[in-house]
Design an enzyme around this catalytic site. Structure first.
Site, PDB file in Angstrom:
ATOM      1  N   THR A  74      -7.206  40.170   6.950  1.00 15.56           N
ATOM      2  CA  THR A  74      -6.785  39.738   8.283  1.00 15.56           C
ATOM      3  C   THR A  74      -6.642  38.219   8.319  1.00 15.56           C
ATOM      4  O   THR A  74      -7.331  37.523   7.573  1.00 15.56           O
ATOM      5  CB  THR A  74      -7.871  40.200   9.270  1.00 15.56           C
ATOM      6  OG1 THR A  74      -7.787  41.615   9.344  1.00 15.56           O
ATOM      7  CG2 THR A  74      -7.734  39.627  10.647  1.00 15.56           C
TER       8      THR A  74
ATOM      9  N   ARG B  19      -6.840  54.232  15.699  1.00 16.14           N
ATOM     10  CA  ARG B  19      -8.012  53.348  15.666  1.00 16.14           C
ATOM     11  C   ARG B  19      -7.610  51.956  16.176  1.00 16.14           C
ATOM     12  O   ARG B  19      -6.543  51.439  15.866  1.00 16.14           O
ATOM     13  CB  ARG B  19      -8.532  53.250  14.230  1.00 16.14           C
ATOM     14  CG  ARG B  19      -9.782  52.387  14.082  1.00 16.14           C
ATOM     15  CD  ARG B  19      -9.513  51.185  13.235  1.00 16.14           C
ATOM     16  NE  ARG B  19     -10.692  50.338  13.076  1.00 16.14           N
ATOM     17  CZ  ARG B  19     -10.625  49.075  12.674  1.00 16.14           C
ATOM     18  NH1 ARG B  19      -9.453  48.533  12.377  1.00 16.14           N
ATOM     19  NH2 ARG B  19     -11.704  48.354  12.565  1.00 16.14           N
ATOM     20  N   VAL B  20      -8.454  51.349  16.990  1.00 13.82           N
ATOM     21  CA  VAL B  20      -8.134  50.042  17.577  1.00 13.82           C
ATOM     22  C   VAL B  20      -8.958  48.965  16.882  1.00 13.82           C
ATOM     23  O   VAL B  20     -10.182  49.067  16.778  1.00 13.82           O
ATOM     24  CB  VAL B  20      -8.386  50.046  19.099  1.00 13.82           C
ATOM     25  CG1 VAL B  20      -8.135  48.669  19.683  1.00 13.82           C
ATOM     26  CG2 VAL B  20      -7.483  51.082  19.774  1.00 13.82           C
TER      27      VAL B  20
ATOM     28  N   GLY C 233     -13.338  41.008   9.179  1.00  8.45           N
ATOM     29  CA  GLY C 233     -14.372  41.853   8.583  1.00  8.45           C
ATOM     30  C   GLY C 233     -14.300  43.219   9.228  1.00  8.45           C
ATOM     31  O   GLY C 233     -13.285  43.579   9.827  1.00  8.45           O
TER      32      GLY C 233
ATOM     33  N   GLY D 287     -14.166  45.715  11.755  1.00  7.52           N
ATOM     34  CA  GLY D 287     -13.913  45.576  13.189  1.00  7.52           C
ATOM     35  C   GLY D 287     -15.012  46.174  14.044  1.00  7.52           C
ATOM     36  O   GLY D 287     -15.409  45.602  15.064  1.00  7.52           O
TER      37      GLY D 287
HETATM   38  N1  ASP Z   1     -11.211  43.110  11.526  1.00  2.78           N
HETATM   39  C1  ASP Z   1     -10.110  43.876  11.009  1.00  2.78           C
HETATM   40  C2  ASP Z   1     -10.220  45.292  11.519  1.00  2.78           C
HETATM   41  O1  ASP Z   1     -11.280  45.865  11.456  1.00  2.78           O
HETATM   42  C3  ASP Z   1     -10.045  43.905   9.521  1.00  2.78           C
HETATM   43  C4  ASP Z   1     -10.186  42.573   8.850  1.00  2.78           C
HETATM   44  O2  ASP Z   1     -10.660  41.621   9.437  1.00  2.78           O
HETATM   45  O3  ASP Z   1      -9.804  42.452   7.697  1.00  2.78           O
HETATM   46  O4  ASP Z   1      -9.239  45.830  11.942  1.00  2.78           O
END
Ligand code: ASP
Length: 316
Positions: free
Chosen positions: A179, A207-208, A229, A231
């Site tokens: 992300t 999924r949100v 990370g 979510g």
């Molecule tokens: N936070 C994001 C999610 O869970 C994933 C990520 O940060 O890489 O959708």
């Protein structure tokens, strides 16, 4: 015009387990540092915090190493669905899109929604908005992401999430995400934060992600934060507002990060965050092994790529 402040920028390209190779570290470091420098150039050329965040998110969404825009991971059904949000700290205004497909820059939709009455749209609404804005149809899937998904399918989807983050080749690793996020303080003291993602990868349809919620991206006139990370962990800690409110109530940014990451460690969370406060302090923290972040203080460029394994916070 208000008082002139030295602008600050911090960006991230995800958090997860350690990068695969030294070559991988060097190449991601260069990408992140180049982008942070370009964003800083925009600020010096007069962009405000929100414009600079949008500009930075575009560059990161265009880089296929990162799991946002082009290069987003595929979900359980082999489709890309992206989420992005933007928060203007000065106006304290949040906007975002959840699970949008076939656009190049999900951040553009979030930016458009900043001035609308309805400011967070989910899939159908985001698709309608993209049409309304006449955005060209864009397929963000890359060959590499497709191969990763095919590998997972061959393994009968043993992993809970996609095994990718900012890697340029196919590797077999777990718990890696890519992300992206940008936080900026401009020369008039305005803060803004933006976050954009393809999600965790391999998740169930609908999924949100935290990336399009205040939990993962929040700013007010005191501080701005972008998270990355798992979510669900970020949502459970309500991480971005938790740090911002601590700063609003009087803690320094460094103290707010240290306290929030001590709690996160105790709660067994897996994530990272970056932030800036209105005094120009820059901070980052992680419980993941690695946080891919780079910053520009106005005089120095630095990054967090080799900051050791485990929970850690830093300021500059
Ligand atoms: N936070 C994001 C999610 O869970 C994933 C990520 O940060 O890489 O959708």
């Amino acid at each position: 015009m208000g008082m002139q402040i030295q602008p600050k920028v911090i960006i991230h390209g995800g958090a997860g387990s350690s990068l695969h190779s030294k070559g991988g570290v060097e190449s991601i470091r260069k990408d992140l540092r180049d982008i942070v420098e370009e964003i800083y150039g925009k600020l010096l050329a007069g962009a405000d915090a929100k414009m600079a965040v949008i500009y930075g998110c575009h560059m990161l969404e265009d880089n296929p190493c990162f799991n946002a825009g082009k290069g987003s991971v595929l979900q359980s059904d082999g489709q890309v669905r992206m989420s992005a949000s933007l928060m203007d700290g000065a106006a304290q205004r949040f906007s975002g899109v959840i699970n949008v497909s076939r656009v190049q820059h999900p951040t553009d939709l979030a930016a458009f929604l900043q001035d609308c009455d309805d400011r967070v749209l989910s899939d159908y609404g985001s698709a309608e908005l993209a049409r309304e804005m006449c955005l060209p149809v864009f397929d963000p899937a890359t060959e590499l992401r497709l191969k990763e998904w095919q590998q997972e399918r061959a393994n009968h989807f043993q992993k809970a999430m996609a095994g990718v983050v900012a890697e340029k080749e196919l590797i077999d690793t777990s718990a890696r995400r890519g992300t992206i996020g940008v936080v900026v303080l401009d020369s008039e003291g305005r803060l803004a934060a933006g976050t954009s993602t393809g999600g965790k990868g391999l998740e169930r349809i609908g999924r949100v992600s935290d990336s399009a919620m205040p939990a993962g991206n929040y700013a007010n006139p005191f501080a701005g934060i972008s998270c990355t990370g798992i979510g669900e962990d970020i949502i459970d800690e309500c991480l971005a507002p938790r740090i911002v409110i601590r700063v609003t109530d009087g803690l320094s940014l460094g103290q707010a990060f240290a306290r929030s990451f001590t709690e996160a460690e105790q709660n067994g969370r897996d994530f990272g965050a970056i932030g800036i406060d209105r005094t120009g302090a820059i901070a980052w923290g992680k419980t993941s092994d690695v946080l891919l972040a780079a910053y520009h203080t106005g005089t120095d460029i630095g990054d967090t790529l080799e900051q050791g394994i485990g929970t850690m916070t830093g300021t500059c």
